[in-house]
Every structure is written in C-alpha cells, then in structure tokens.
Design a protein around this motif. Structure first.
Motif, PDB file in Angstrom:
ATOM      1  N   LEU C  59      44.698  29.735  41.448  1.00 25.26           N
ATOM      2  CA  LEU C  59      45.003  31.041  40.838  1.00 25.26           C
ATOM      3  C   LEU C  59      43.639  31.854  40.620  1.00 25.26           C
ATOM      4  N   LEU C  60      42.688  30.944  40.213  1.00 22.72           N
ATOM      5  CA  LEU C  60      41.500  31.646  39.603  1.00 22.72           C
ATOM      6  C   LEU C  60      40.230  31.622  40.797  1.00 22.72           C
ATOM      7  N   LEU C  61      40.503  30.905  41.844  1.00 20.33           N
ATOM      8  CA  LEU C  61      39.098  30.918  42.611  1.00 20.33           C
ATOM      9  C   LEU C  61      39.480  31.398  44.089  1.00 20.33           C
ATOM     10  N   PRO C  63      41.664  33.266  45.453  1.00 18.80           N
ATOM     11  CA  PRO C  63      42.102  34.603  45.664  1.00 18.80           C
ATOM     12  C   PRO C  63      40.981  35.654  45.257  1.00 18.80           C
ATOM     13  N   ASP C  64      39.733  35.266  44.694  1.00 22.26           N
ATOM     14  CA  ASP C  64      39.035  36.181  43.763  1.00 22.26           C
ATOM     15  C   ASP C  64      37.861  36.341  44.667  1.00 22.26           C
ATOM     16  N   HIS C  65      37.626  37.248  45.314  1.00 24.01           N
ATOM     17  CA  HIS C  65      36.517  37.429  46.375  1.00 24.01           C
ATOM     18  C   HIS C  65      35.158  37.661  45.582  1.00 24.01           C
ATOM     19  N   TYR C  66      35.378  38.580  44.274  1.00 24.89           N
ATOM     20  CA  TYR C  66      34.043  38.488  43.557  1.00 24.89           C
ATOM     21  C   TYR C  66      33.682  37.034  43.192  1.00 24.89           C
ATOM     22  N   VAL C  67      34.330  35.967  43.130  1.00 22.31           N
ATOM     23  CA  VAL C  67      33.971  34.743  42.948  1.00 22.31           C
ATOM     24  C   VAL C  67      33.425  34.146  43.810  1.00 22.31           C
ATOM     25  N   PHE C  68      34.025  33.859  45.079  1.00 17.72           N
ATOM     26  CA  PHE C  68      33.783  33.206  45.954  1.00 17.72           C
ATOM     27  C   PHE C  68      32.677  33.627  46.806  1.00 17.72           C
ATOM     28  N   ARG C  69      32.540  35.048  47.072  1.00 18.77           N
ATOM     29  CA  ARG C  69      31.243  35.547  47.417  1.00 18.77           C
ATOM     30  C   ARG C  69      29.920  35.163  46.906  1.00 18.77           C
ATOM     31  N   ILE C  83      39.101  28.086  51.287  1.00 19.89           N
ATOM     32  CA  ILE C  83      39.416  29.630  51.762  1.00 19.89           C
ATOM     33  C   ILE C  83      39.862  29.109  53.105  1.00 19.89           C
ATOM     34  N   ARG C  84      41.342  29.456  53.642  1.00 23.68           N
ATOM     35  CA  ARG C  84      41.635  29.117  54.837  1.00 23.68           C
ATOM     36  C   ARG C  84      41.415  27.654  55.247  1.00 23.68           C
ATOM     37  N   ASN C  85      41.544  26.716  54.177  1.00 20.32           N
ATOM     38  CA  ASN C  85      41.603  25.303  54.532  1.00 20.32           C
ATOM     39  C   ASN C  85      42.403  24.845  53.488  1.00 20.32           C
ATOM     40  N   PRO C  86      43.601  24.349  53.762  1.00 14.75           N
ATOM     41  CA  PRO C  86      44.532  23.712  53.150  1.00 14.75           C
ATOM     42  C   PRO C  86      44.351  22.287  52.946  1.00 14.75           C
ATOM     43  N   ARG C  95      35.150  22.073  40.948  1.00 15.91           N
ATOM     44  CA  ARG C  95      33.784  21.623  40.491  1.00 15.91           C
ATOM     45  C   ARG C  95      32.547  22.310  40.875  1.00 15.91           C
ATOM     46  N   LEU C  96      32.904  22.862  42.345  1.00 16.39           N
ATOM     47  CA  LEU C  96      31.947  23.800  42.869  1.00 16.39           C
ATOM     48  C   LEU C  96      31.549  25.006  41.890  1.00 16.39           C
ATOM     49  N   LEU C  97      32.503  25.469  41.616  1.00 13.58           N
ATOM     50  CA  LEU C  97      32.652  26.557  40.777  1.00 13.58           C
ATOM     51  C   LEU C  97      31.888  26.370  39.547  1.00 13.58           C
ATOM     52  N   ALA C  98      32.541  25.122  38.945  1.00 12.96           N
ATOM     53  CA  ALA C  98      31.772  24.727  37.457  1.00 12.96           C
ATOM     54  C   ALA C  98      30.321  24.356  37.531  1.00 12.96           C
TER      55      ALA C  98
END
Lengths: 471, 471, 471
Positions: C59-61, C63-69, C83-86, C95-98
C-alpha cells in the motif's frame, strides 16, 4: 456598519518585533524625504494646465490597467468599466470596482488604492458595495476643489522632480509651458522633466513606423530616409529633449538584443526598414543596432539610457482590436541579457561617460545575469523591480537576489513608473518600507551595522536616484 | 574615532529568538569541526615552499576577483589596484579598497574580509579611509611573521584536507614536495591533494589547445593525435593525479552537454579538433563526448566527477585583452541539464561505481531540474551553491529549493572553491551558520526533530563531504 | 527505546509567535472542512469493490514513486523494494524503507507518511530499523480490518468528492458500479467522479497510439481514421465521461504548445499521425492543435480544462526498459506559456464559457508568465503548486510569486493529485497550514485585515475549488 479603513503605521515592516523596531526607526528617518521620480508616465498637460481631474472612475479606474485587468480576469466587461465607452455611467463603473474589491486582496493595487482613499481623500471606511456611492461622491467632490488640482497635489506630495516620457515626435509644448511657468515671477516651481522614448521611430514594427519617420523628418528638417539623416534627427531631438530637462532616454524593446554593424550594413538595414521591405529578423536587428547607436549618442550627450525589455505587448488579440494598446494584456517573457548585450558592451562597456540602467520582467535573470553584469561593468546599473514586480514580494526578491553580487550601489533607487498620479506617494512609501525592512533584517542578522543601514536607507531613497539619473 | 569592528556571535542566524536559540545550539555543535575542503584553487606552491605571503594588497586585493570586480564596477581602474601593473603602490591600492569599502555592504565579500581582519589579524576597527594605513601596516607586518606562513595558517585553521585544482599538463611538483614533507619524520602533516581539471586539453576553444595536446603527448609518451592515444594519455594522467591524492576530476564546460558517439564518429571528431579544423558545433560536441569519456574512466578508476557549467568566461572583451582571464568578467548564463545530461546518463546513469557532482549558476534549475535528477539517479549528487550563489541568501535558496525533492543526503556539504586562502574558515563558517539556521527553522516549524537536526548539522559539515569526495 | 512519533499541532505554521497565533486561529477555522479533491489518481476499483488494501509495503511503498525514487537515488535496487518483482519479501522491502527513512528528512513524503503512521494508524514511535517490523505488522493487521477498507476511510477522511483520471478508452465500469451503489437504498454515498484524460489517443508518441485509435473507433462507432470521425469520437466520450460525473479534462502534454490550423491542414496533419507516418514536429503540432480542439469542445460542453505540461517522462532509459513508466524518473523541463498558448487564446481567450486551469513544473513561470496571464484572461486560472512543488516551500513560493499579480481569486484551491489514498488528508492538511500561514503573514504585515484572511482561508480550502471545478 461599514468596516473601518485604517493604514497601520507598521504595515509592510518585518513581523519579528525587534527587527520591526529596527525597520521602523529606519523608515522614520526617510519617510518624509522628498519624492524623486525619474521615470514615469504622468501627463505633462496636467501640470501645464492645472485642470481638475474629473470624477473618481475617470481618475482612478479607467486609466489604471492594473485595476481593470484584474476585474476583466474575473469576467467584468471592459465596456462596463467605461473603457472606450463614453456611455458608461462612471458611478456604475465604480460600483463594479467596489463590489469586486476583494479580488485585489494581497495585491499592490490594493495597498496603493487604500493609501489614496485614506491619506489623499481622508476616507475612513473600506471600499465595498455598501460604500461605493459614498466613495464616488466623496472623491468626485474633492477632485473639484483647488486642493486636488495637479500642481497642489504635486506640492503637497513633496515631489522634488518628476520625469514624464515622450516620443521624439512630441512637441513638448506642455513641458515648455511648465518651464515658462517655473520662470514666471511667483510662478509654480514644480520641476517636471521629459525623457526621450524613441520606440515609435526606432521599432520598425511599431504602428505607423513609416509615417513616424516622415514626421521626424518634418520636425527636424533632416532627411530621415538616409541612415545619416536619421541619426542626425535623433541627435537633434535628444538635444531638444535635454533642453526640456531630459536626463535620460528609455527603450521598450521586446528583447535587450544589441548589435554593432559595420556602417555599410547598418545603412543597408536602415534602407530596408525605412522602405517597409523588411523581415522580422531585420526589425530585431535594427532595434539591436539602434540600442548601440543610442549608447554612442549617450556617450556624447550624457543622457542616461534605460532599457525595459521583455514584455509581449497586446497579447490578447481580441482586446487589442476592440480596445487598443495598454489594456492589461502585456505579458512578460523570458529574457536573455548576457549574449544580447555583448555587442554594445564590447564597444562601450568600459566607457566612463556612459550609464545604462537595466530593467527586467524575468526575475530569473536577477542573480544569474543582471547582478553579475552590474557588479562588473562600470556603465551598467540595475533599475528597481519593475511593473508586475513593483510590489512588496517583488521588491524583496529583487534585493535578496541582487545585493550579494551587485551590492546596493549598483542600483538606482525607486521608480514609480506610473500614470496613476494620485498613488505616487503610496508607491514610494511601499518601496521605502520594504527597503527599510530589508536593511533591518540585515542588521538583525548582524550582516550590517546600524549606522550603515541608516546611510543606506537615505541612499536608497534619494541618494542613488539623484546620482544615477543626474538629477 | 574609528568605528569598532566586532563580529557578532549570532551573525547570520535567524532573527526570531526561539529559532535563533535552536540555531545557535546546532552551530555550537559544529563550529569547531575540522575544515574539509574538497574543491578549491589555493596554490600548492604555498604549502610546498611555506614562504610568507607579502603585503596586504598582494594577498587580499589583487588576486580576489570578487573584490576588484566590485571596485571596477564603480569606476576604479584595475591598473590603480595593481592588476597587471607592478608599478602600482600597494598602499595606494589598499586605500582605494578602504575608501570604497561601503560598496561591499550586504555582500559575502564583506563578511569574509571582516572575518579575516577581525579573527585572522585581530584588527578591532572598521576598514575605512581613516584606517586604511593602519590596516595595511598591521596586516603586512603580521604576514611577515611565522604565524602567518601558509603551513602555520593551515594548521591553525584546522584544515583536515584541502584539494587544489590542476591541469593534466601540471607536473604536480609542489604536491610531490608536500607529500615528501608529509613523509619526512617530524615533517609537516598537512594534507593537500590535487584534482584533475582537464579543460585545457579537452576544450578545443581553450587558448593554446593544440599546443596543450602536444605537451600532453610529451608528458605521457602517448600519441595524442589519435583518439586512442589521447584517451590513453588521459588515463595515465588520471592515475598520476590519483597517486598525488586526487579523488576527483573537475569540468568547467560552457554547458553540461554530453554525447555518446559511436567510435568511428568520435575518432573523426577528434581528428577535426586535433588538427584545428573544426566548427563551434564540433567543439561543443567534443566537450560533450569527453564528459561521457571521463565518466567511463571514472567508472574504472573511481575518481568523482564534478561538472561546473554555465559561465560565459571573459565577457568583457576590452578587459580580457588588457588584463587576461579571471578578471571578474565571467557572467552566468541559462543552463539546461535534463536533455544535456541524457546521453551520459543513458550509458552510465545506473552505474554503482560512478559519482557525479553537479553545480549550477542558474538557480532556476535547482527545483526544476537538479533536485529531481539527483533525487532519482544514483550517480548524481548536488554540489553546494556555487560562486555568485556562495552567499547567505544563495545558500538559503539552495536548501529551500533542493531539499524537498532531493533531500539532504543527495548533497555533498560545502566547497569554499577559493584561492583566497586567508578567508577559508570564514567561508566554511558562513555555510555552517546558514545550514544550522535552515535546520533550526525546520525544527521550529516542527518539520524535523531536534535530534535529527543535530545529526544533519554534523553530516552537512563533515559527514557528507567526506563520503561524497571519498576523503 | 524507540523514539516517540508526535505530530506537533503547530507544525508548518510561522515561527514568529504572534504570527503563529494568527495562523493557528485561521487553521482551526478550516481544519475540519471537508476534503474536495478535484484532481487525482486513486483507483475507482477501490471504491467499487471495497476490498482491503493488503500489506504495508504493497500500500505505502510499492506504488509511491516519491518514496522509491529517493531510495533508488541512494543505491537501493528497485527489485529489492518489490517493484516488478513479486518474489520480493514485503517485510524486507519495508525494512529497506525503515533503515533509510532519514533520507526523507526535510521532504514532504516524510510529513505525509508520518501523518499516515500517526493519525491513520495510531503508531506512536518513529519509523527506523528497530521499529520496522512493528510498523509492518501493525499496519498490515489494521489494513485487514473493516475500518481500513476504502469506503470506510473515504467516509472517515471527510471526503466530499474525489475525482479520478481515466483514458477515453476506459469503460468506467467502476464508476458505474459506484453510481449504482450511490443510488441503492441504504447504499454507500461517497461521491467519486472521473476526469477525461485523452493523452493516449491525442499524443501520437504515446505507446500504442494507433491501437488506441482503433479501440476508440470500436468503442464509439466513429471512423477514427478521419478527422471528423475522430473529433466526433472525442465528443461522444466526453459526454459519456460527463454522465459519469466528470466536470473536467486533463492534458499531460510535454509542452503547452497550442495551434489553430485551418481545417484542411488539420485534416492532413491528422491523416499523417493516424497512419503513423509523422515527424516529431507533426506530433507536437498535433498535440497543439488538439488542445485548441479540446477548448472548442469545452466551450460547448462546459468541461473545465486542465493543462499539466513540462515533464520529461521516463528520463532513465535503463529503468524504463526494465520497470516501465512512472518509476520516479520524470524530470521537469523549462516551459514557455506566453507564445505557446497564444493560438488557443486568440480563438477562445475571451470566451465566457471556457475555463482552463494551468499547472507548471517550472516555477520561473509563476511571476513572469502565469500570474500575468491569469490576471488578465477570463478563461485562465492557476492550478496549485504541482508535483515536486506540492510541498511546504513549493506552496509558499507559489503564493509569494502569484498572488500580487493574479490575486487569490484566479487560483483554484488545492489538488492532492495522488494515488496514495491513505495520505490524502495529510496533503490537504499541509496545504491548509501553509495557506493559513501565508495569510497570517499578510495580516501580521498589515497587508490584509483579519476578517479578510478568515474569508480567504475558507475560500482557499473549499470555496475556490468548488467553483473552479463546478463541484
């Protein structure tokens, strides 16, 4: 119950209390200094004839394109405001302004008008639908009194000198009349000077350009179909303008493009534009060449050049067709100075007897191009924040983006640049407040000593403008 | 009575008292951190020979184009300041600065110089006409003492490392001498590194380009008239520079244009520029191709690339002719990064072993182009506010316009970028104060926690620069 | 011990205490007003099906291109984020975001996410490596509950109306389902409308353009290989979209170029693009012509036009190839409105039944081009600060650079423009805080009365958007 109209004494000064106190002290030291207005568009006929101004709408609404453009943007028809429509009832037009006065919230027009209402006319309630007629009657009545005639206002406003702007084709008869009045024993002493704005005879794309050349030839006796005669005609008119007080020229070109063509090419180019057989490229090149020619003449006669580029004039085709020029549809465009000015600067950039004041409508050029140019070339100075940027935020951006590279001393004080005579003190007052606020901020951040700020406040108000414009 | 000179401890911090308190605490936590100077123009000969600097004018006035450009803009002849004029009396030159010191009000030069006067030389009165000789004598006397020799100042200033900038044609003999001194038992331990600035052998329009190619061939033993040999020569010199401590390259191209030509086209293009038979378009394309070649080499050897585009060098033709390069007449121009960088990024944009630091003189690119690029591409970082924008307001605009999109961690700390060695701590101090003020503002608006601001203050001061420049 | 997460009630309000007090009072008066969201990218399927959203990363990571960019810019591989990796483990992605959450310091993403964590999910510790799993589990658990299903959130968030954005090829089945639900007795009453975004059938360079024309023909029964049939198909789909609640169209062209070709030229141009035999110039001209055609249809059917120009889409070739569109590699470019819009404005600029909302990613156009245009043309309004500029500093610059010329009433309130549904209230909240802070600053500087600021706060929050978008 109408809402009160009250101009706060601390308006436009910084919010932080200690900085505001510093700003207030600086402002108090310059608030009463005379108004030096080296560039503007008041009508010299006002001061020559000293006739009353008419009614509220005629004076404050119909000639002010800042005001009617905003009303038009929200769907008010120009006809209803009396633009090119003598049948419009001025009282009704004024009611349209009153009903829509909220549109001006946050704009400089609002501050200027409120000053005129409150200080010039002594009105103490807000302009809104309910007070519209009170405003209209009160203003119109006062305008009929002697105290509101042009010369009385000029004196009351503390104007030291004001420059108007005229075409080389202008006879300057009103200026001559004012100078005769100045010279009369017991005559009015107001100093009104002209400025040389040759766009109508320099811009091949100006309406009636070829007719204008013909008239220039008639007025000067020069053969304005030859390059040599055409330049001689300019020299003659510049001398005449200088004899009517002019200390400056003004150039409203679409771009600041300059050129320095060999004589034969310049002659050939002039031949094309003079016969009307020219391309858009020719027109631009001719304007470019003429900036350099004007600079050459300025080196000789000492007139200060002003360059006001970057306005796409009369952008709204329908409005231009029905209502003509200057109807609020002039839109700024991106402007480039560094390559464009180089031909002129290569020839005259280090000339001690040349002074060129640059203006822009493209704020991205402040820090990038203009401040570095003015911070190096002895002939270049920066004009104040212009037109759309002649506003509190615009002035702050101007100082914030130019001072660190060009310093204060490569700027030239304030221009009101207006035909809205009643608001001239309001405009200078805004500039003084913003400059004092900017200086106070520097003092507050210990980037400037307080005594330096005091000197600068005086310089920014009267010192620099007198020097830069030779007044 | 001379006016006192006193640097306020809260200078440049925000005015609002609570925010200032936050900023002060942050600043206090980083004020004494070492100076990491990864990009600049000091002369390695100073540290190799450790000779005294001479008199006040020779050190502080004549080499500083920020200073003499401003004086020149107000009509002071460069000759009188001693520029290319050995006959000029340095005391008289200094008096010109003193008499005109008010021109610098509101500029960073004023803050840097006042720091040098007050902190470095212990002077406690303002510079003005009356104190000119006192300044000249006091500074000149101190400069003759051991405490003011280059190495002593380097140590006193707390410099952890400083990078100079050299051409591939430079023998780096001074760097070799410094490294020998470093290695000597009991020798001076100052860390001075070089950086690879290949413009003279990459820009076909650089003065003496073909001679430079010849010298490059001599130095390297490569055939620099073939594309293959020319690239090999670069590789060799880069390795030599790295052996003298270089961790970065630097590219001062007019634009950030890049290209990625097929080998045969690159060879043909090089053949044209190497024989001098090239167009302006060829020159631009060659510079463009070489940025991509330099990136390719950086992927191999790990040198960090710096790109400094957008300066119109030597804009004043008359000054260039009489006084040469670097005389304050370099003017920024509009710059475009998005299309220009694409060829290089298409090839190397996602390369983990590449780091490119972008600088600009066109602030309109901060929020529009640079922050979005650096906020996406792993190889791109943003250099600090550069040159004209290396100033309190310039730094504030940099942070305000880049942080929200690129964050802090795609920036690289501060560069002093100067040859004005005496003022280096003053420059870093300004950056620390402005960054701490910016962070304090974020805390004050509850956009950042105080412990985060403290971490960031440290990172912006030493953490990011060490990492970005591999120091 | 995890650090506490606490949203300060005064966040984003001005620092100066009296101004903050004014801002707080204004904010309190609008904080609870409903959310009017006239432009965005939420998925109507959410509201049609009311399914749960899945896990925290989905939900939060993801789909959000502001975040993953931002994560990608610092070397985090997109694959590792799922991303494109089921196959990627969502807990590991989280954890990478955190671990990298410090990268977002000073960015709007940080403020939006913290609001979602704190207010929407009730988490009271900061996101960091140590709290990553706590976050992941807590969010994922809550998302499985009824209270976090799309319709419940819509109601809890106080959304008055939300617009999604669809292609003309979309069947709008989800909108139909929602409208059926709305009409059902006791059915959910959330108002979800569509907007007409015809880029896939207007831009000849869009992926699959010719296939899209074929599908358009199938859907409408019009002959979309003739100019006449193609325009008729647009008219038909616009009417269908209007029947599904649409009040606006949206146009994401590379530039705001417009054209007004004679019929025969338009037909010939269409023939070229429809057969795929066109140049890049043809593509640009066709998009330009279509803006004018869309304006013509808007004059008829009353749909408000939105123009979103100036994004260089999919700039990173490698990322586009491997991961497709919308991966954070869209970079703004310089944009020109004055010449580009003229053909359209020459034809429809004074049309009372036309409304065009302009957006920009080039802030240099705010004061120079957009405010003067909107402050004159009755059909033009300014959209809010967009995309990279939808941020505290970006919004402040928008108000500071547009208000003085265009006023507040030529703007249209806020757009959240997002697919990040959870953060929609956070985004509107930021806009309300910044606007109230801006108004408070004007009051504090006595440029606006307090009762005017209160009216304006309401207008900027709900009044202007309802009127401009006809909601």
């Amino acid at each position: 119950m109408a809402r009160p109209l009250h101009l706060h004494p601390d308006r436009l000064l910084p919010s932080e209390p200690d900085t505001r106190k510093l700003a207030r002290a600086l402002y108090d030291s310059v608030a009463q200094l005379p108004i030096v207005s080296p560039h503007g568009h008041t009508d010299p006929a006002w001061f020559a004839s000293d006739q009353s101004f008419g009614n509220a709408a005629d004076l404050l609404l119909k000639p002010d394109h800042y005001v009617f453009r905003m009303l038009y943007s929200q769907g008010v028809p120009l006809e209803a405001l009396g633009i090119r429509n003598p049948d419009a009832d001025p009282r009704e037009a004024w009611r349209l302004l009153a009903r829509n006065y909220h549109l001006f919230r946050g704009t400089p027009s609002r501050m200027w008008l409120d000053w005129v209402f409150s200080v010039a006319f002594g009105i103490d309630v807000q302009l809104e639908a309910e007070t519209s007629d009170l405003y209209f009657d009160s203003i119109t009545e006062k305008l009929a009194t002697d105290a509101f005639r042009p010369r009385a206002l000029f004196d009351r406003y503390g104007i030291e000198v004001i420059a108007t702007t005229e075409s080389p084709l202008d006879t300057l008869e009103h200026h001559a009349a004012i100078r005769a009045e100045n010279a009369r024993v017991g005559g009015w002493q107001g100093r009104v000077i002209t400025a040389y704005r040759p766009d109508p005879v320099i811009d091949p794309e100006f309406e009636g350009f070829r007719d204008n050349l013909r008239r220039l030839a008639e007025i000067t006796g020069e053969d304005c179909l030859t390059w040599h005669g055409y330049l001689a005609a300019h020299r003659q008119r510049r001398a005449f303008f200088a004899s009517m007080g002019a200390t400056s020229t003004d150039h409203g070109h679409p771009t600041p493009c300059t050129a320095d063509l060999p004589l034969a090419e310049a002659e050939a180019l002039f031949a094309r534009v003079a016969t009307g057989e020219f391309t858009a490229g020719d027109a631009e090149l001719f304007r470019a060449q003429m900036l350099t020619e004007m600079a050459a003449m300025s080196v000789e006669d000492g007139l200060v050049m002003q360059i006001h580029p970057g306005s796409f004039r009369n952008h709204n085709a329908g409005i231009f067709e029905r209502f003509g020029r200057d109807k609020g549809a002039d839109i700024p465009v991106r402007t480039e100075f560094v390559a464009n000015l180089k031909p002129l600067l290569d020839r005259f950039g280090n000339e001690p007897n040349l002074s060129i004041i640059l203006f822009t409508l493209d704020e991205s050029t402040y820090a990038r191009e203009l401040a570095p140019l003015a911070g190096h070339y002895p002939c270049l100075k920066l004009g104040p924040a212009w037109w759309f940027h002649d506003s509190p935020e615009g002035m702050r951006r101007f100082r914030a983006m130019t001072t660190e590279t060009a310093g204060f001393y490569n700027t030239v004080g304030f221009n009101d640049d207006t035909r809205a005579f009643l608001s001239i003190p309001a405009r200078h007052d805004v500039a003084r407040r913003i400059d004092c606020g900017f200086l106070a901020q520097l003092v507050s951040e210990h980037r400037l000593e307080d005594w330096e700020a005091a000197e600068l406040a005086h310089d920014l108000t009267v010192g620099l403008v007198r020097k830069a414009y030779k007044l």
